[in-house]
Design an enzyme around this catalytic site. Structure first.
Site, PDB file in Angstrom:
ATOM      1  N   LYS A  33      25.436 107.423   6.073  1.00 27.42           N
ATOM      2  CA  LYS A  33      26.245 108.262   6.948  1.00 27.42           C
ATOM      3  C   LYS A  33      25.427 109.505   7.297  1.00 27.42           C
ATOM      4  O   LYS A  33      25.610 110.584   6.735  1.00 27.42           O
ATOM      5  CB  LYS A  33      27.558 108.615   6.230  1.00 27.42           C
ATOM      6  N   GLU A  67      29.455  96.762  14.107  1.00 30.13           N
ATOM      7  CA  GLU A  67      30.619  97.639  13.942  1.00 30.13           C
ATOM      8  C   GLU A  67      30.777  98.498  15.183  1.00 30.13           C
ATOM      9  O   GLU A  67      30.134  98.256  16.203  1.00 30.13           O
ATOM     10  CB  GLU A  67      30.472  98.474  12.672  1.00 30.13           C
ATOM     11  N   ARG A 101      28.409 107.245  -1.963  1.00 30.78           N
ATOM     12  CA  ARG A 101      27.792 106.944  -0.654  1.00 30.78           C
ATOM     13  C   ARG A 101      27.011 108.159  -0.137  1.00 30.78           C
ATOM     14  O   ARG A 101      25.952 107.995   0.477  1.00 30.78           O
ATOM     15  CB  ARG A 101      28.865 106.505   0.340  1.00 30.78           C
TER      16      ARG A 101
HETATM   17  N1  PLP Z   1      31.461 102.809  10.117  1.00 32.68           N
HETATM   18  C1  PLP Z   1      31.050 104.010  10.564  1.00 32.68           C
HETATM   19  C2  PLP Z   1      29.866 104.038  11.462  1.00 32.68           C
HETATM   20  C3  PLP Z   1      31.722 105.171  10.190  1.00 32.68           C
HETATM   21  O1  PLP Z   1      31.333 106.365  10.638  1.00 32.68           O
HETATM   22  C4  PLP Z   1      32.848 105.079   9.342  1.00 32.68           C
HETATM   23  C5  PLP Z   1      33.565 106.274   8.912  1.00 32.68           C
HETATM   24  O2  PLP Z   1      33.363 106.798   7.868  1.00 32.68           O
HETATM   25  C6  PLP Z   1      33.239 103.812   8.904  1.00 32.68           C
HETATM   26  C7  PLP Z   1      32.529 102.708   9.302  1.00 32.68           C
HETATM   27  C8  PLP Z   1      34.398 103.662   7.989  1.00 32.68           C
HETATM   28  O3  PLP Z   1      34.057 104.016   6.695  1.00 32.68           O
HETATM   29  P1  PLP Z   1      35.148 104.542   5.679  1.00 32.68           P
HETATM   30  O4  PLP Z   1      36.180 103.469   5.589  1.00 32.68           O
HETATM   31  O5  PLP Z   1      34.422 104.705   4.407  1.00 32.68           O
HETATM   32  O6  PLP Z   1      35.683 105.790   6.235  1.00 32.68           O
HETATM   33  C1  COI Z   2      35.517 108.730   9.176  1.00 32.18           C
HETATM   34  O1  COI Z   2      36.256 107.779   9.391  1.00 32.18           O
HETATM   35  O2  COI Z   2      35.680 109.493   8.216  1.00 32.18           O
HETATM   36  C2  COI Z   2      34.375 109.018  10.021  1.00 32.18           C
HETATM   37  O3  COI Z   2      33.527 109.733   9.619  1.00 32.18           O
HETATM   38  C3  COI Z   2      34.313 108.415  11.348  1.00 32.18           C
HETATM   39  C4  COI Z   2      34.108 109.417  12.424  1.00 32.18           C
HETATM   40  C5  COI Z   2      33.928 108.654  13.685  1.00 32.18           C
HETATM   41  C6  COI Z   2      35.237 110.390  12.546  1.00 32.18           C
END
Ligand code: PLP
Ligand code: COI
Length: 341
Positions: A184, A220, A82
């Protein structure tokens, strides 16, 4: 190895500086060898690309102590790919995915004393990121970059841990169609700061963003994907090109289907469907699975039947199975757990 003397059980989601982090620099078209450093500060030119045009992308993942005393990471290969997708979208060089995993390994090993003990409720959060470092004044990508990974021990993202939260429908949009919502990039979070502070000032824990084009579909929050449980126990989770493809959400979809025998629907979710769901939650590395009890849309309250006291029963099963896999209590699917120590 002796653990640091921290109050693990009462950690919040904050930054605690540790001694060691990883750094690698990109110059003349190549990444250097990279190394662990003790320097937590970055000194850059005033005109560095990251300062002027926000050329920065990041990741988030955790290291866990398992029941049998090992230290592991959860699916770091997906964070590596990612980050590569994020970098490509912002015209940054890709940090090689195998080197990303190696950097994670080195940072966790170097910070083993900060990996919270099994059962403490805390974890070691890892923040890989990269940024444009050389001076850029015309709008264009930088030529030089830095990749870093630091570690910080964290507790629950939402105060109150597993208590259901209240969220509001945001008047601000998070990500445009065909924009950068699916990567991200720091810029997505900069724009969310006014929205989250507005939500907090109005007494809400988080925002629910709707699709900016029609404002009829659920996207989201600023830092997590949504999961919903229907009254007939299906998992429903929003699909959209402008939300971040959460690794936690993808893992929960697999767990629901293959461990809990549930039907999983990954599709567009209308806001109007919300009132029909039995349970709701947020999912992400930081959020893990955080239950949602109430959603407020300009004064209209939607009360999720599972209530404001505890997680709904299916959300709890998903939570227990996911965290059981992460902490080594439940056998993981092939390749999900990267053993560090
Ligand atoms: N959506 C957003 C905007 C995020 O910043 C995050 C955090 O990483 C997620 C979703 C959740 O993603 P993940 O499960 O890969 O941490
Ligand atoms: C994560 O879950 O790792 C993120 O980057 C989300 C952030 C809002 C702390």
């Amino acid at each position: 190895m002796e653990k640091k003397n921290l109050d693990w059980a009462n950690l919040g989601f904050g930054y605690i500086q540790t001694e060691k982090r990883y750094v690698s620099n990109y110059k003349n078209g190549a990444w250097d060898d990279g190394a662990i450093t003790e320097d937590a500060n970055i000194v850059l030119n005033e005109c560095a690309g990251v300062f002027q045009y926000a050329q920065t992308v990041f990741e988030g993942l955790k290291a866990y102590t398992t029941e049998d005393g090992h230290i592991v990471c959860f699916r770091p290969d997906l964070n590596a790919s990612r980050l590569a997708d994020s970098a490509r979208r912002l015209e940054m060089p890709v940090f090689p995915e195998d080197r990303f995993i190696d950097a994670i390994q080195q940072v966790v090993e170097a910070n083993a004393a900060y990996v919270p003990p099994y059962g403490s409720g805390a974890t070691l959060y890892l923040r890989p990121y990269m940024m444009g470092t050389n001076p850029v004044i015309g709008v264009k990508p930088a030529d030089e970059y830095q990749f870093r990974v630091f570690a910080t021990p964290v507790g629950p993202y939402f105060k109150g841990g597993a208590k259901p939260i209240t969220i509001c429908v945001s008047d601000f949009d998070r990500a445009a169609p065909h924009g950068t919502g699916h990567i991200k990039a720091g810029l997505n979070y900069a724009m969310s700061l006014h929205a989250i502070m507005t939500a907090h000032r109005n007494g809400f824990d988080e925002n629910m963003y709707l699709d900016p084009a029609t404002r009829t579909k659920i996207e989201e929050t600023g830092g997590a994907n949504f999961i919903f449980i229907t009254k007939d126990n299906k998992l429903v989770t929003p699909k959209s090109d402008s939300i971040l493809p959460s690794i936690t959400r993808r893992s929960i979809m697999y767990v629901a289907e293959h461990y809990l025998g549930m039907t999983v629907e990954h599709r567009e979710v209308e806001f109007s469907e919300l009132k029909d769901f039995a349970e709701a939650g947020l999912c992400g590395t930081a959020a893990v699975i955080s239950p949602v009890g109430k959603i407020v849309n300009h004064g209209e309250e939607i009360l999720i039947p599972s209530g404001m006291e505890e997680m709904g029963p299916t959300t709890k099963k998903l939570y227990d199975t996911l965290t059981g896999i992460q902490m080594g209590r439940i056998e993981a699917p092939e390749g999900w757990i990267k053993k560090i120590l």
